[in-house]
Design an enzyme around this catalytic site. Structure first.
Site, mmCIF file in Angstrom:
data_model
loop_
_atom_site.group_PDB
_atom_site.id
_atom_site.type_symbol
_atom_site.label_atom_id
_atom_site.label_comp_id
_atom_site.label_asym_id
_atom_site.label_seq_id
_atom_site.Cartn_x
_atom_site.Cartn_y
_atom_site.Cartn_z
ATOM 1 C CB CYS B 85 19.874 -11.150 -2.721
ATOM 2 S SG CYS B 85 18.087 -11.410 -2.781
ATOM 3 C CB CYS B 208 10.138 -2.681 -4.548
ATOM 4 S SG CYS B 208 8.957 -2.615 -3.196
ATOM 5 C CB SER B 209 15.175 -3.884 -6.310
ATOM 6 O OG SER B 209 14.698 -5.044 -5.673
ATOM 7 C CE LYS B 334 12.617 2.200 -7.165
ATOM 8 N NZ LYS B 334 12.093 1.365 -8.230
ATOM 9 C CG HIS B 338 17.711 -7.849 -7.119
ATOM 10 N ND1 HIS B 338 18.940 -8.458 -7.242
ATOM 11 C CD2 HIS B 338 17.290 -8.133 -5.852
ATOM 12 C CE1 HIS B 338 19.226 -9.090 -6.108
ATOM 13 N NE2 HIS B 338 18.247 -8.919 -5.261
#
Lengths: 470, 394
Positions: B85, B208-209, B334, B338
């Site tokens: 990531c 969660c993103s 968020k 992402h």
């Protein structure tokens, strides 16, 4: 004279109340409940657990032979003895064979043990009855294990034994059948009764023994009633007949008589005489006499221990899913890749016996095995270090609803061993509401999954519950 | 004496960023072209001016040709980098060092990811063949380990903990609502966040993103050349990355309330940039809020909050737009979304816009020093990247 040195058993945590099957199909059901293997269990994993229970406190390196008896092996072609030997960390040159197909392969394996060796017998079965049928209600899953040998540690001498082969097609499952088939029950019970009459009385006479001198008769026959009829026919009273575990476990295939024998030994006193009669296309008969050594046998879980710890709220739909009897929508995750055979090969010692490494320089245990120490970074100064049987606690955890699991949510915990070392692994036989930081857990041998026809065995954590702790 | 570092040696003179979204109608090629050409236009350069490029992508393509093909770059070197990531940050870092070395005068760092073509929710990365014994838990599961451990250590009830995590998600959604390029541009009530469906308990879907497609790009030159292109470049003060040995998987002294890689990488960056008191000296930060407890732990790991105090700072609004140290002013992972390979560059894009006063409704009051933090992996073992960027030369 050879005899039983130690015994152990395993009953899966999940129990299915038979009335739930009846309710689903709208028909009458037998009473009681049956033990059902979880989605991560099979005859091999249950057999390993029973053997661990049996070998509690003994030196597994002294075992000369291992017999694995089952009618529900994970493979038609490829043995499981090597899996079991690795999981139990038996010596490399241990002899072993699988006794399969016959529903009395468990007792036959006991009879095959050599007097002057130590033989580990594991009888384990996980049969599936066709939905709506009698067998579905009646069959249960479980395993038993015995260490057979001779000497002062023997807790029950096998005074005499006898076998008879008597061909009959009464209960069978072909290479291609998914489920067990039965001929009309009267055939099996009639043949069984005849064989018992022909064999048992002369056998007792030969040993200068009568039915009333036997404390318990462990008799396993076809159906649910034939064993009582046959026992009565050769002079046994009802209170002499060992509980067949029908209401609590079910008929556990070739493990049925061995599990009953474990039950009997749990209650037995020195001097007690036990008669084993196991049926399947003939009989195996064994006369045992319990010795003083039984009072010195270390405490273990056994049938009694495992019976008390259970989830008796297992749903019939879960059972159907775990047995692949219900085609369901696959999880919206990539399919599980089959494991790499070379990677499995390199990791068998580590992964099956759950052996990590311990640094000679700083003493830190670690799993999986490391070459460079996580604590002091010294290279190649590691000794093998086995984590099986060690107490541990949950350090933190999650309930993973996203991960593909046959029983979502997947419970994953960071597990810290009380004597050092950490693993991040699944927690099994645990309700999501039960898990908490600080929970005591122990490692249990499981079949993680089957992919590409390959069963992948490893260890998971399970809660140590008050009732089963030894 | 520590290593010399990169402080003020290179500058960013152009940036581009697609909207992060479920781009059903855009391919990897489209996203790369859009982000790159926005950056070229922003820098006032021609595509042919680029002398070398670094492409960050985790799962959307292999090799430099993933970029040279759609852009039709004419045989310049293109390196594809991957660091989970933190991939986008890694592309930027490599490009900066190449310019600083003098090997190139002007380069492109670009990151892209196309997550929505897989057919699965969340991130599904291809795995090398293995013995298959490691539990196959999800990304949110590995970060959700942080929450119960943090709550237990600092004595937060489940309810208090829930409020803290929800406040973090609420803040990021609020910020994202002010950002036209964010994936989610709506405010979300605290109650909805707190009661969202469970993904990896105690984390719900709103912890969660966003799973998104997108690309972001930066043009980098040496500081002495920067003013040839624009009067308001962004200066690179520090770049740092720490790859962990896996303490969290193996060692009991790893207690899931801190990620050591974050501590090491931020301290190295502070040394390089000469920062003594991050909470006071840093004007704004974009951090890796892949899941809400990650952001909570990051506050403490990066020295924004004292140990065990991060949750109080959250409840006191310290990290909100009007707070003492705004974190994730663009909405963060968020709310902005992402797309793995693009996220690190997206964080830098927000710094760049804020310095130039181009951040619209979420514009902060004259920020001078910014921090980006990008994490690849799990709390147990990761690569952690920290950059310090500035509006002015030191």
């Amino acid at each position: 004279m050879k005899g039983i040195i130690s015994y152990g058993a395993y009953i899966p945590y999940n129990r299915l109340q038979r009335k739930k099957i009846g309710e689903f199909f709208g028909k009458a059901a037998h009473r009681g409940e049956k033990a059902v293997a979880g989605y991560d269990e099979d005859s091999v994993s249950m057999g390993v657990e029973a053997a661990l229970d049996c070998l509690h406190g003994t030196n597994s390196q002294e075992i000369d032979a291992v017999y694995f008896a089952t009618t529900s092996a994970p493979y038609k072609e490829k043995g499981s003895v090597s899996t079991i030997a690795a999981a139990l960390q038996l010596k490399e040159n241990v002899r072993g064979i699988e006794a399969t197909s016959s529903l009395r392969s468990g007792t036959s394996a006991m009879l095959a043990a050599n007097e002057f060796e130590q033989t580990l017998v594991i009888a384990s079965d996980c049969r599936t009855g066709a939905p709506t049928g009698q067998n579905e209600q009646w069959f249960g899953d479980g395993a038993a294990s015995f260490l057979i040998g001779h000497g002062s540690e023997v807790i029950a001498n096998i005074i005499d034994a006898s076998s008879v082969q008597g061909e009959v097609v009464s209960e069978w499952r072909s290479q291609t059948d998914s489920f067990t088939q039965n001929w009309e029950e009267r055939l099996g019970s009639t043949v069984f009764l005849k064989q018992v009459k022909e064999v048992v009385t002369p056998f007792l006479e030969k040993n200068n023994c009568t039915a009333d001198a036997i404390n318990k008769v462990i008799i396993s026959g076809p159906g649910t009633r034939a064993h009582t009829q046959a026992a009565s026919a050769v002079g046994f009273q009802k209170n002499q007949i060992q509980d067949p575990l029908f209401d609590s476990v079910g008929a556990a295939g070739n493990a049925h008589a061995p599990m009953m024998l474990v039950s009997a030994l749990e209650e037995a006193k020195p001097g007690d005489k036990l008669l084993v009669v196991a049926f399947a296309e003939g009989l195996d008969v064994m006369l045992l006499e319990v010795t003083e050594a039984i009072s010195r046998l270390a405490k273990r879980k056994g049938v009694q221990g495992y019976l008390t710890v259970k989830n008796d709220q297992t749903s019939y739909s879960d059972y159907l899913k775990w047995r692949n009897l219900l085609e369901i929508e696959p999880p919206r995750r990539p399919e599980t890749d089959r494991p790499s055979a070379p990677a499995l090969y390199r990791g068998y010692h580590q992964n099956l016996s759950f052996t990590g490494s311990k640094c000679r320089n700083c003493g830190t245990p670690q799993f999986p095995k490391q070459r460079i120490c996580t604590q002091c970074q010294v290279k190649d100064e590691m000794d093998d270090y086995r984590f099986v049987g060690q107490s541990a606690k949950v350090m933190t955890y999650t309930l993973d609803h996203l991960a593909a699991s046959p029983a979502p949510p997947m419970i994953v915990a960071v597990v810290d061993f009380d004597k050092g070392g950490r693993i991040i692994c699944e927690v099994t036989d645990c309700h999501p509401k039960e898990i908490e930081i600080g929970m005591n857990v122990e490692m249990t041998f499981r079949r993680l999954y089957e992919a590409g026809g390959i069963s992948n065995y490893f260890w998971k954590a399970r809660p140590i519950r008050q009732k089963e702790s030894v | 004496m520590s290593r010399k570092g990169i402080s003020d040696k290179v500058a960013v003179i152009g940036m581009g960023c697609t909207r992060f979204a479920e781009h059903w109608d855009k391919s990897v090629d489209d996203l790369l072209v859009d982000a790159a050409y926005e950056a070229f236009a922003d820098a006032g350069i021609e595509p042919a001016d680029i002398e070398a490029a670094w492409l960050g992508t985790m799962i959307s393509g292999y090799a430099g040709i993933t970029l040279s093909g759609p852009l039709k770059t004419q045989f310049i070197p293109v390196t594809r980098v991957e660091n989970m990531c933190a991939t986008g940050s890694e592309a930027f870092r490599n490009a900066c060092y190449a310019v600083a070395s003098g090997a190139y005068d002007i380069v492109l760092a670009i990151g892209v990811e196309k997550l929505k073509d897989s057919g699965f929710s969340g991130l599904n990365s291809p795995k090398p063949p293995s013995d298959g014994t490691a539990p196959n838990f999800s990304a949110p599961a590995s970060f959700s380990f942080l929450a119960p451990a943090y709550f237990e250590k600092y004595g937060l009830s489940a309810k208090q903990g829930r409020e803290v995590l929800s406040r973090i998600a609420w803040k990021n959604h609020y910020n994202g609502s002010l950002n036209p390029k964010a994936q989610y541009r709506n405010e979300v009530p605290m109650e909805k966040i707190s009661n969202s469906p469970m993904v990896a308990a105690p984390l719900g879907i709103m912890d969660c993103s966003g799973v998104a497609d997108g690309a972001a790009a930066a043009i980098i030159v040496r500081t002495e050349d920067a003013h040839k292109y624009r009067k308001d470049p962004m200066y690179v003060k520090a770049l740092s990355i720490a790859a962990g040995p896996g303490d969290g998987r193996l060692r009991q002294d790893f207690d899931f309330t801190s990620i050591k890689e974050n501590v090491i990488s931020s301290q190295a960056a502070y040394r390089e940039a000469g920062i003594k008191d991050p909470r006071k000296e840093i004007s704004m930060a974009e951090v890796h809020d892949c899941f809400t407890p990650t952001e909570l732990v990051i506050y403490e790991d990066l020295g924004f909050s004292e140990r065990g105090q991060g949750w109080k700072d959250v409840l006191n609004g310290v990290f909100e737009l009007g707070g003492e140290l705004p974190v994730n002013p663009d909405g963060g992972l968020k709310s902005f979304g992402h797309p793995i390979g693009a996220s690190g560059l997206r964080m830098l894009y927000e710094m760049y816009l804020q310095f130039q006063g181009r951040a619209g409704k979420r514009q902060l009051d004259n920020p001078k020093i910014g921090l980006t933090h990008n994490l690849g992996g799990t709390p147990m073992q990761c690569v952690s990247f920290v950059s310090i960027v500035g509006k002015e030369l030191s």
